[in-house]
Design an enzyme around this catalytic site. Sequence first.
Site, mmCIF file in Angstrom:
data_model
loop_
_atom_site.group_PDB
_atom_site.id
_atom_site.type_symbol
_atom_site.label_atom_id
_atom_site.label_comp_id
_atom_site.label_asym_id
_atom_site.label_seq_id
_atom_site.Cartn_x
_atom_site.Cartn_y
_atom_site.Cartn_z
ATOM 1 N N SER A 123 0.828 -1.211 0.000
ATOM 2 C CA SER A 123 0.000 0.000 0.000
ATOM 3 C C SER A 123 0.861 1.259 0.000
ATOM 4 C CB SER A 123 -0.954 -0.039 1.198
ATOM 5 O OG SER A 123 -1.942 0.952 1.103
ATOM 6 N N MET A 124 0.639 2.140 0.968
ATOM 7 C CA MET A 124 1.382 3.400 1.010
ATOM 8 C C MET A 124 2.869 3.172 1.245
ATOM 9 S SD MET A 124 0.504 6.726 3.297
ATOM 10 C CE MET A 124 1.595 8.145 3.345
ATOM 11 N N ASP A 162 -9.036 -3.876 -5.856
ATOM 12 C CA ASP A 162 -8.878 -4.804 -4.734
ATOM 13 C C ASP A 162 -9.757 -4.434 -3.543
ATOM 14 O OD1 ASP A 162 -7.647 -2.587 -3.630
ATOM 15 O OD2 ASP A 162 -5.672 -3.513 -3.413
ATOM 16 N N HIS A 164 -7.465 -5.800 -0.374
ATOM 17 C CA HIS A 164 -6.299 -4.927 -0.235
ATOM 18 C C HIS A 164 -5.468 -5.253 1.004
ATOM 19 C CE1 HIS A 164 -3.942 -1.273 -0.797
ATOM 20 N NE2 HIS A 164 -4.133 -0.987 0.473
#
Length: 679
Positions: free
Chosen positions: A303-304, A586, A637
């Site tokens: 992710s980030m 996702d 996710h």
Amino acid sequence: MTLTQRLKKRNQSDSLIAEAQHDERTTTHDIDAVKDEIDKKSKGAQQKPKDDRHFYATRRFLFPLGLFLGVLVGFMFIQPNDFQDFQTHIALLMDEFEVRVPEFPALDLPQLDFSRVEMEWQRLWQNIPEPWKLNNNGLEFTVGEAMAEKGLSAKYPVVLVPGIISTGLESWSTSPDYRAFFRKKLWGGFSMISQVTFNRDKWISALMLDPVTGLDPPGVKVRAAEGIDAASSFIQGYWLWSKIVENLAVVGYDTNNLHLAPNDWRLSYYNLEERDGYFSKLRGTIEGFVAREKRKVVLSAHSMGSNYLYVPTFKWVESPEHGRGGPDWVEVQFTAYITRPCLSSMSTFLSGEMKDTVQINPAGAYVLERFFSRKERVRLFRSWAGGASMWIKGGDDVWGNTTFAPDDMPNSTHTHGALIAFRQNTAALRGESALFNMTSQTAGTWILERTPTTFQKMMASNYSFGIERDVEKLKANNLDFRKWSNPLEIQLPYAPSMKIFCVYGHGKSTERSYWYTEGEYEYDELQTDDPHALCTDDDPPTGANCTTPRPPLDMPLSRQTFIDAEYTDETLVPPVVNGVKMGEGDGTVGLLSLGAMCVEGWKRERWNPARIPVTTVELPHNPVATIPRGGGTTGDHVDILGATGLNELILKVATGAGEEVQDSFVSNIREYAKRVKWD
């Protein structure tokens, strides 16, 4: 006086006496009646209104029920062996709080035997169906065991970089206002739930950053929790990186060759290094691994965290103004980079909303608004400069225009290119000629115009969101830290022996664009600042006493703006659910954001001058219905961190079998990515 006269007079006297007595009785009766009336009214006023609710809707029923369910859920997370030291823990707690049992004055705790409780709980736990064991998905260690049976073992050191949900933040504040939080998790863990529930205002204040400096406000100190445990789970029973760590451990990994690099994702990249020395420390860890293990490092981010890796590995260390590691540092240090990139997210900065906040039932929406309102959410989000790195990148060339988007379906009835659209026939918008459907570029400008100048300055001084095609400018951008979070404006490092693996889930309905509406005019602290500064001091020596004026309270200048949650039409293509136009992805990040750079952008030499091989693996979202978080075939996710496919990929790359990983697609991302205006 005659006898007749005397009798007549006596009769009159008796009559008068009787009349007087009657009047007295009447008066007494009237007084008593008035008293009774007053008493009745008084008692009626004191009595509560009659409660016509059913018993099961009253607090007398709901509170014990909630208490019982809370205890039951708590016991779900208790392993049978937790009972072994139960008595010791109780004794320590009682000693700490100086609790004595009256019946046993000589003892701190009566000698209780929990062996039978442990035995009964062990038997109960073994008979609990797998779906209700919320702290596992039934796949613990299985992927690692399968790899070990093939003869694979730890080869390259591994560094994991978590994202927002998987990085815990804890308080180090010692000021009186925040001392109660000391060394407690404010993000992640049950302590967060406790503080949000019972001390919400202090929790918000502690997590909010200074809007001007982007650093800790006075009296507040919050830092990323350290160690592998910091990202193993969000709360007990809700695992994050623990599945990957478990499987890596089976093939020989431990803290000597495995490192998790948590970060305070609230900060901008520049402040993350200035305050915490994050990239300097990460560089030292990576170089230490290479020197000790005589092997290059595998990086894996989620992710980030993927965005954060552009800085320490690709740009910060190489930069002659920062890390001074030289242009070949990445080539020397890394063998592979496993990423899940992200190019877009904006709605939270406009109205503090996202799909999950609008697609809940009305009762839940009411509770959310009362408990943690849109205004409070957006104020918090806008103070987190790090979150702004997720702002949509590339503009209309990537995301489309008002009539077309690269990821539109062939039979679309409306386009995702209109990132923010308005229904002109709604009562709130009728007659508003200034409103129009907006593309990603115009929407970005429109949103920024509705944010405080502090947020605008923070964005301009830390980030850039365009697309650059000129090779010379791309080379120059490698020295500009504002470009480092945008893969469309920088080049990958010259590291031809490194490999990039893009892996993400697909098949879960995901927010892609929005229908918005506007409400009444409002005035509050979230509105845009007036551009004309005013100095209230007669002789301000430095201008430090200058303030930015606000319009009067009775002259609000902006309307409330929010997702049009009343608009749902699932017959459209793409479907609209509570004002959110759904697309592919996702469940959190859209497909175009996940895969466009992997399958097209990084295939071009201008962005990938060393021609680093890029392999893309899409994991289909096929959750197991009987397992709460989908089991090993999920593509969600967050839950993908426990998926078999992702764990196998990471272990293969880490153990030196990365050549077995090949491109695998289940979506139309290659077709969508070709529609982007790369050239």
